[in-house]
Enzyme design. Structure first.
Site, PDB file in Angstrom:
ATOM      1  N   THR A  44     -34.800  24.500 -42.511  1.00 53.36           N
ATOM      2  CA  THR A  44     -34.747  25.959 -42.323  1.00 53.36           C
ATOM      3  C   THR A  44     -36.161  26.532 -42.242  1.00 53.36           C
ATOM      4  OG1 THR A  44     -32.660  26.071 -43.506  1.00 53.36           O
ATOM      5  CG2 THR A  44     -33.942  28.112 -43.410  1.00 53.36           C
TER       6      THR A  44
ATOM      7  N   ASN B  32     -24.806  20.358 -35.225  1.00 54.77           N
ATOM      8  CA  ASN B  32     -24.365  19.944 -36.560  1.00 54.77           C
ATOM      9  C   ASN B  32     -22.851  20.020 -36.743  1.00 54.77           C
ATOM     10  OD1 ASN B  32     -25.413  22.720 -36.283  1.00 54.77           O
ATOM     11  ND2 ASN B  32     -24.534  23.028 -38.315  1.00 54.77           N
TER      12      ASN B  32
ATOM     13  N   GLN C 160     -30.351  17.260 -36.882  1.00 52.64           N
ATOM     14  CA  GLN C 160     -29.195  16.355 -36.808  1.00 52.64           C
ATOM     15  C   GLN C 160     -29.404  15.197 -35.829  1.00 52.64           C
ATOM     16  OE1 GLN C 160     -26.510  16.341 -38.745  1.00 52.64           O
ATOM     17  NE2 GLN C 160     -26.677  18.328 -39.738  1.00 52.64           N
TER      18      GLN C 160
ATOM     19  N   SER D 284     -35.525  17.300 -41.302  1.00 53.67           N
ATOM     20  CA  SER D 284     -35.252  17.554 -42.723  1.00 53.67           C
ATOM     21  C   SER D 284     -34.880  16.249 -43.423  1.00 53.67           C
ATOM     22  CB  SER D 284     -34.099  18.557 -42.821  1.00 53.67           C
ATOM     23  OG  SER D 284     -33.736  18.754 -44.160  1.00 53.67           O
TER      24      SER D 284
ATOM     25  N   HIS E 257     -33.123  15.548 -46.213  1.00 55.03           N
ATOM     26  CA  HIS E 257     -31.824  15.244 -46.838  1.00 55.03           C
ATOM     27  C   HIS E 257     -30.734  14.876 -45.839  1.00 55.03           C
ATOM     28  CE1 HIS E 257     -29.426  19.149 -46.511  1.00 55.03           C
ATOM     29  NE2 HIS E 257     -30.613  19.537 -46.099  1.00 55.03           N
TER      30      HIS E 257
ATOM     31  N   THR F 272     -48.282  24.450 -53.593  1.00 55.71           N
ATOM     32  CA  THR F 272     -48.639  23.085 -53.974  1.00 55.71           C
ATOM     33  C   THR F 272     -47.668  22.085 -53.339  1.00 55.71           C
ATOM     34  OG1 THR F 272     -49.492  23.962 -56.027  1.00 55.71           O
ATOM     35  CG2 THR F 272     -49.089  21.585 -55.969  1.00 55.71           C
TER      36      THR F 272
ATOM     37  N   CYS G 107     -22.753  24.919 -43.576  1.00 56.61           N
ATOM     38  CA  CYS G 107     -23.515  26.164 -43.441  1.00 56.61           C
ATOM     39  C   CYS G 107     -22.684  27.321 -42.938  1.00 56.61           C
ATOM     40  CB  CYS G 107     -24.696  25.961 -42.502  1.00 56.61           C
ATOM     41  SG  CYS G 107     -25.899  24.892 -43.238  1.00 56.61           S
TER      42      CYS G 107
HETATM   43  N1  PLP Z   1     -30.662  22.667 -38.483  1.00 52.10           N
HETATM   44  C1  PLP Z   1     -29.537  21.943 -38.437  1.00 52.10           C
HETATM   45  C2  PLP Z   1     -29.016  21.504 -37.112  1.00 52.10           C
HETATM   46  C3  PLP Z   1     -28.863  21.603 -39.612  1.00 52.10           C
HETATM   47  O1  PLP Z   1     -27.745  20.893 -39.565  1.00 52.10           O
HETATM   48  C4  PLP Z   1     -29.394  22.040 -40.842  1.00 52.10           C
HETATM   49  C5  PLP Z   1     -28.676  21.771 -42.105  1.00 52.10           C
HETATM   50  O2  PLP Z   1     -27.470  21.724 -42.140  1.00 52.10           O
HETATM   51  C6  PLP Z   1     -30.579  22.778 -40.836  1.00 52.10           C
HETATM   52  C7  PLP Z   1     -31.191  23.081 -39.649  1.00 52.10           C
HETATM   53  C8  PLP Z   1     -31.196  23.273 -42.106  1.00 52.10           C
HETATM   54  O3  PLP Z   1     -31.844  22.226 -42.771  1.00 52.10           O
HETATM   55  P1  PLP Z   1     -32.155  22.365 -44.349  1.00 52.10           P
HETATM   56  O4  PLP Z   1     -30.853  22.176 -45.042  1.00 52.10           O
HETATM   57  O5  PLP Z   1     -33.138  21.284 -44.618  1.00 52.10           O
HETATM   58  O6  PLP Z   1     -32.715  23.723 -44.521  1.00 52.10           O
END
Ligand code: PLP
Length: 375
Positions: free
Chosen positions: A69, A147, A177, A197, A199, A235, A320
């Site tokens: 994000t 996603n 993704q 990202s 995770h 930091t 989301c």
């Molecule tokens: N963009 C996409 C396509 C995602 O699937 C996600 C998370 O679901 C994000 C951005 C946001 O990533 P983060 O959870 O690291 O903020």
């Protein structure tokens, strides 16, 4: 626990966990000039090299940020602030993640014109893009993989259409993704900026990265001590950064074998769900890590709860968008509100087994039978 929700968040790999533990003794502030600080900073440099290598970039083009994000926000807001004189028109797709869509919605309120390209049936028409480009277009931001549906968009062709119209128009791609699911090399892929990202790739939550090409200068979106070359003050999280890089180093080597494994699971689950009356939304050109399925007249939350009771986890649409009333992405894809209400997202990873896939299919089948009776 049977977990088919990696697109929401994936389990950290052993490599990520070991690296996080290893980094535990590097707790000094990486900006400190004493030797403990320098050692922590060295660990971040190692990580930056590894993340850069994973996309064929140079280390100084990689900025560590707290999330996908944050990366998307920095790419979009940082571009429009720095290149304000170039124009006030932005092109995105109509199925971007909220971390792109909502930033652009805010810019729209402040006077930017936003064109949202159709992604009906999981496709972006290059002629639609060409027709949408204007002299005042400053930025195009199109995700590489969706996603909610798993649809893969043709980023190299999109890049070439943009750059042949005007090479100064910036191109950002949310690759959260797509990263580690399809090979990405910034030298051939096309975008000037890429968000990823940890995770989603078996790393921990709270860390991501933004690739920015040498040709682009971004304004920072937050201010402070000037860490990450001024792009992300605060930091640096040494342990998260280092474990992200180690997770990625491992995943990079496994892209082809993981894809083969995940494809087998995808095919097994999709073929068997079709036999029990489900229809598949995910288009042919997809990552195969996400399977979007319309259940036969059973609301997704009802099925989710049913499966949860059996310790099996999938998503409704996406994690989301689970708080919003209408599903923007599924409706852009072409689903009716009723179909969207009955859509579940099953997402795979290399840890899932065929046995788990069989249990999932049997449980959904059983759920369809049981839940249809109590409707
Ligand atoms: N963009 C996409 C396509 C995602 O699937 C996600 C998370 O679901 C994000 C951005 C946001 O990533 P983060 O959870 O690291 O903020």
């Amino acid at each position: 626990m049977i977990y088919f929700d990696s697109a929401a968040s994936s389990r950290p790999s052993e490599a990520a966990r070991d690296a996080f533990i290893y980094a535990d003794s590097y707790f000094a502030n990486p900006s400190s000039v004493h030797s403990a600080g320098i050692s922590a900073n060295d660990l971040i440099s190692v990580a930056r090299k590894e993340i850069a290598k994973s996309v064929g970039a140079k280390p100084n083009n990689i900025y560590f940020v707290p999330s996908g994000t944050f990366a998307n926000n920095t790419a979009i807001l940082g571009s429009v602030q720095n290149y304000a004189k170039r124009g006030k028109h932005i092109i995105i797709s109509d199925s971007e993640h909220p971390a792109v869509e909502n930033v652009c919605a805010v810019l729209e309120k402040s006077g930017y014109r936003i064109t949202r390209l159709s992604t009906k049936s999981g496709k972006i028409n290059i002629d639609d893009l060409k027709n949408a480009l204007y002299p005042e277009t400053v930025l195009v931001s199109i995700m590489a993989a969706n996603n909610e549906t798993g649809a893969l968009y043709d980023i190299p062709s999109i890049a070439s259409a943009i750059k042949s119209y005007n090479k100064d128009i910036l191109f950002h791609s949310d690759c959260v993704q797509a990263y580690m699911k399809v090979p990405i090399n910034v030298n051939t892929f096309g975008p000037d900026m890429i968000s990823v990202s940890a995770h989603k790739v078996h790393g921990y939550k709270g860390i991501g990265a933004l690739y920015v090409s040498d040709k682009v200068r971004l304004s920072p979106i937050i201010y402070g001590g000037g860490q990450e070359n001024g792009m992300c003050s605060g930091t640096q999280a040494t342990g998260l950064i280092y474990s992200f890089a180690k997770a990625v180093s491992e995943e990079s080597k496994l892209i082809a074998s993981a894809k083969e494994h995940v494809c087998r699971l995808y095919n097994y689950v999709s073929e068997n769900l079709v036999k029990c009356g489900c229809s598949i939304n995910t288009p042919e050109n997809s990552t195969y890590y996400v399977l979007s399925v319309v259940l036969p007249s059973i609301k997704s939350e009802v099925m989710l709860n049913y499966l949860s009771g059996k310790d099996i986890y999938i998503s409704a649409g996406s994690a989301c968008s689970s708080h919003s009333k209408t599903n923007r992405v599924l409706s852009s894809f072409g689903l009716s509100p009723k179909e969207a209400d009955c859509t579940v997202r099953i997402s795979f990873d290399r840890y899932n087994t065929l046995d788990e896939a069989q249990i999932l299919v049997e449980s959904i089948k059983e759920g369809i039978g049981t839940l249809a009776k109590i409707k």
